[in-house]
Design a protein around this motif. Structure first.
Motif, PDB file in Angstrom:
ATOM      1  N   VAL A 132       0.867  -1.169   0.000  1.00 27.36           N
ATOM      2  CA  VAL A 132       0.000   0.000   0.000  1.00 27.36           C
ATOM      3  C   VAL A 132       0.906   1.222   0.000  1.00 27.36           C
ATOM      4  O   VAL A 132       1.898   1.279   0.735  1.00 27.36           O
ATOM      5  CB  VAL A 132      -0.989   0.004   1.189  1.00 27.36           C
ATOM      6  N   SER A 133       0.574   2.176  -0.858  1.00 28.47           N
ATOM      7  CA  SER A 133       1.454   3.322  -1.076  1.00 28.47           C
ATOM      8  C   SER A 133       0.617   4.567  -1.314  1.00 28.47           C
ATOM      9  O   SER A 133      -0.610   4.506  -1.425  1.00 28.47           O
ATOM     10  CB  SER A 133       2.351   3.064  -2.288  1.00 28.47           C
ATOM     11  N   GLU A 134       1.326   5.676  -1.403  1.00 30.28           N
ATOM     12  CA  GLU A 134       0.705   6.958  -1.712  1.00 30.28           C
ATOM     13  C   GLU A 134       1.576   7.652  -2.749  1.00 30.28           C
ATOM     14  O   GLU A 134       2.800   7.541  -2.709  1.00 30.28           O
ATOM     15  CB  GLU A 134       0.631   7.810  -0.440  1.00 30.28           C
ATOM     16  N   ILE A 135       0.944   8.351  -3.668  1.00 32.23           N
ATOM     17  CA  ILE A 135       1.711   9.130  -4.629  1.00 32.23           C
ATOM     18  C   ILE A 135       2.091  10.439  -3.941  1.00 32.23           C
ATOM     19  O   ILE A 135       1.241  11.280  -3.664  1.00 32.23           O
ATOM     20  CB  ILE A 135       0.918   9.376  -5.929  1.00 32.23           C
ATOM     21  N   ALA A 136       3.364  10.566  -3.617  1.00 32.13           N
ATOM     22  CA  ALA A 136       3.858  11.734  -2.881  1.00 32.13           C
ATOM     23  C   ALA A 136       3.912  12.963  -3.783  1.00 32.13           C
ATOM     24  O   ALA A 136       3.631  14.084  -3.338  1.00 32.13           O
ATOM     25  CB  ALA A 136       5.242  11.448  -2.295  1.00 32.13           C
ATOM     26  N   GLU A 137       4.268  12.744  -5.039  1.00 30.26           N
ATOM     27  CA  GLU A 137       4.378  13.851  -5.991  1.00 30.26           C
ATOM     28  C   GLU A 137       4.241  13.279  -7.397  1.00 30.26           C
ATOM     29  O   GLU A 137       4.690  12.160  -7.660  1.00 30.26           O
ATOM     30  CB  GLU A 137       5.735  14.535  -5.830  1.00 30.26           C
ATOM     31  N   HIS A 138       3.602  14.044  -8.270  1.00 32.25           N
ATOM     32  CA  HIS A 138       3.483  13.608  -9.663  1.00 32.25           C
ATOM     33  C   HIS A 138       3.392  14.827 -10.563  1.00 32.25           C
ATOM     34  O   HIS A 138       2.436  15.591 -10.506  1.00 32.25           O
ATOM     35  CB  HIS A 138       2.241  12.739  -9.850  1.00 32.25           C
ATOM     36  N   ARG A 139       4.423  14.976 -11.372  1.00 24.25           N
ATOM     37  CA  ARG A 139       4.433  15.977 -12.439  1.00 24.25           C
ATOM     38  C   ARG A 139       4.488  15.191 -13.742  1.00 24.25           C
ATOM     39  O   ARG A 139       5.522  14.596 -14.065  1.00 24.25           O
ATOM     40  CB  ARG A 139       5.649  16.892 -12.293  1.00 24.25           C
ATOM     41  N   PRO A 140       3.355  15.116 -14.466  1.00 22.83           N
ATOM     42  CA  PRO A 140       3.285  14.254 -15.653  1.00 22.83           C
ATOM     43  C   PRO A 140       4.478  14.419 -16.595  1.00 22.83           C
ATOM     44  O   PRO A 140       4.897  15.520 -16.914  1.00 22.83           O
ATOM     45  CB  PRO A 140       1.971  14.684 -16.312  1.00 22.83           C
ATOM     46  N   ALA A 141       5.003  13.262 -16.992  1.00 16.93           N
ATOM     47  CA  ALA A 141       6.118  13.153 -17.935  1.00 16.93           C
ATOM     48  C   ALA A 141       7.402  13.804 -17.429  1.00 16.93           C
ATOM     49  O   ALA A 141       8.340  14.004 -18.199  1.00 16.93           O
ATOM     50  CB  ALA A 141       5.743  13.694 -19.314  1.00 16.93           C
ATOM     51  N   GLU A 142       7.454  14.123 -16.124  1.00 13.73           N
ATOM     52  CA  GLU A 142       8.671  14.682 -15.511  1.00 13.73           C
ATOM     53  C   GLU A 142       9.134  13.885 -14.296  1.00 13.73           C
ATOM     54  O   GLU A 142      10.298  13.514 -14.211  1.00 13.73           O
ATOM     55  CB  GLU A 142       8.433  16.122 -15.057  1.00 13.73           C
ATOM     56  N   PHE A 143       8.210  13.641 -13.350  1.00 15.45           N
ATOM     57  CA  PHE A 143       8.618  13.070 -12.061  1.00 15.45           C
ATOM     58  C   PHE A 143       7.434  12.412 -11.371  1.00 15.45           C
ATOM     59  O   PHE A 143       6.329  12.973 -11.345  1.00 15.45           O
ATOM     60  CB  PHE A 143       9.181  14.176 -11.167  1.00 15.45           C
ATOM     61  N   VAL A 144       7.677  11.228 -10.821  1.00 17.42           N
ATOM     62  CA  VAL A 144       6.690  10.530  -9.991  1.00 17.42           C
ATOM     63  C   VAL A 144       7.413  10.037  -8.749  1.00 17.42           C
ATOM     64  O   VAL A 144       8.477   9.419  -8.850  1.00 17.42           O
ATOM     65  CB  VAL A 144       6.062   9.324 -10.723  1.00 17.42           C
ATOM     66  N   SER A 145       6.827  10.318  -7.587  1.00 19.04           N
ATOM     67  CA  SER A 145       7.378   9.836  -6.326  1.00 19.04           C
ATOM     68  C   SER A 145       6.321   8.996  -5.617  1.00 19.04           C
ATOM     69  O   SER A 145       5.225   9.479  -5.324  1.00 19.04           O
ATOM     70  CB  SER A 145       7.788  11.007  -5.432  1.00 19.04           C
ATOM     71  N   ILE A 146       6.665   7.744  -5.360  1.00 20.18           N
ATOM     72  CA  ILE A 146       5.775   6.818  -4.658  1.00 20.18           C
ATOM     73  C   ILE A 146       6.301   6.665  -3.238  1.00 20.18           C
ATOM     74  O   ILE A 146       7.463   6.312  -3.032  1.00 20.18           O
ATOM     75  CB  ILE A 146       5.748   5.438  -5.352  1.00 20.18           C
ATOM     76  N   ARG A 147       5.426   6.925  -2.269  1.00 20.66           N
ATOM     77  CA  ARG A 147       5.758   6.733  -0.848  1.00 20.66           C
ATOM     78  C   ARG A 147       5.135   5.401  -0.432  1.00 20.66           C
ATOM     79  O   ARG A 147       3.920   5.274  -0.311  1.00 20.66           O
ATOM     80  CB  ARG A 147       5.194   7.864  -0.001  1.00 20.66           C
ATOM     81  N   HIS A 148       5.967   4.392  -0.240  1.00 20.61           N
ATOM     82  CA  HIS A 148       5.474   3.080   0.185  1.00 20.61           C
ATOM     83  C   HIS A 148       5.232   3.120   1.697  1.00 20.61           C
ATOM     84  O   HIS A 148       6.105   3.505   2.476  1.00 20.61           O
ATOM     85  CB  HIS A 148       6.474   1.990  -0.174  1.00 20.61           C
ATOM     86  N   LEU A 149       4.022   2.710   2.074  1.00 18.10           N
ATOM     87  CA  LEU A 149       3.583   2.845   3.470  1.00 18.10           C
ATOM     88  C   LEU A 149       3.460   1.523   4.207  1.00 18.10           C
ATOM     89  O   LEU A 149       3.448   1.511   5.439  1.00 18.10           O
ATOM     90  CB  LEU A 149       2.233   3.566   3.511  1.00 18.10           C
ATOM     91  N   GLY A 150       3.308   0.433   3.484  1.00 17.78           N
ATOM     92  CA  GLY A 150       3.149  -0.845   4.171  1.00 17.78           C
ATOM     93  C   GLY A 150       2.844  -1.972   3.208  1.00 17.78           C
ATOM     94  O   GLY A 150       2.847  -1.806   1.990  1.00 17.78           O
ATOM     95  N   PHE A 151       2.553  -3.117   3.795  1.00 14.66           N
ATOM     96  CA  PHE A 151       2.245  -4.317   3.026  1.00 14.66           C
ATOM     97  C   PHE A 151       0.746  -4.571   3.017  1.00 14.66           C
ATOM     98  O   PHE A 151       0.012  -4.107   3.898  1.00 14.66           O
ATOM     99  CB  PHE A 151       2.946  -5.537   3.632  1.00 14.66           C
TER     100      PHE A 151
END
Length: 147
Positions: free
Chosen positions: A61-80
């Motif tokens: 289970v995760s959360e998208i911490a930041e997303h700038r289309p076609a530039e940057f994606v940050s996934i914050r993994h929170l647990g199993f």
């Protein structure tokens, strides 16, 4: 937590690489290197929950911490996810969570340089070092075959 870095040059525009990487059915194709039958549920929009599953229904289970289309994606993994339940509070999860998986897309040599940076945890370092390069090669083939 040690960081791991991977990158690849893909001869396709950034938006195409980004779309191929994050949307079905190509997401499931390149991530099959990690686990055949991998899939996600949720949104890639910043602040949204996203769940990554294997064919057995277990995953992260995760959360998208930041997303700038076609530039940057940050996934914050929170647990199993195990047996249909999110685990974000057990001692085993608190030992590593949160950890991040970041994708950066930049123009280079008429194509796209994709950089992946991730926090390695829980003995998965060797597996990630072994599987990310062939996963990126598969993504590259998917992107370049549609040009």
């Amino acid at each position: 937590m040690p960081a791991q870095h991977f990158d690849i040059l893909i001869q396709a525009p950034r938006e195409q690489v980004w779309t191929t990487m994050l949307q079905s059915p190509t997401y499931e194709q390149w991530t099959s290197v990690f686990c055949e039958g991998s899939r996600f549920e949720g949104s890639w929009d910043a602040g949204q929950t996203i769940r990554f599953f294997g064919p057995d229904g277990n995953g992260m289970v995760s959360e998208i911490a930041e997303h700038r289309p076609a530039e940057f994606v940050s996934i914050r993994h929170l647990g199993f996810i195990a047996n249909g339940q999110d685990d974000t509070t057990s001692d085993a999860v608190r030992a590593w969570a949160p950890c991040f998986e970041n994708y950066s897309f930049s123009d280079e040599s008429g194509g796209t340089r994709l950089r992946v940076a991730l926090d390695a945890f829980g003995g998965y370092e060797d597996m990630m070092a072994r599987l990310w390069p062939p996963a990126l090669d598969k993504l590259k083939r998917l992107c370049e075959d549609t040009n």
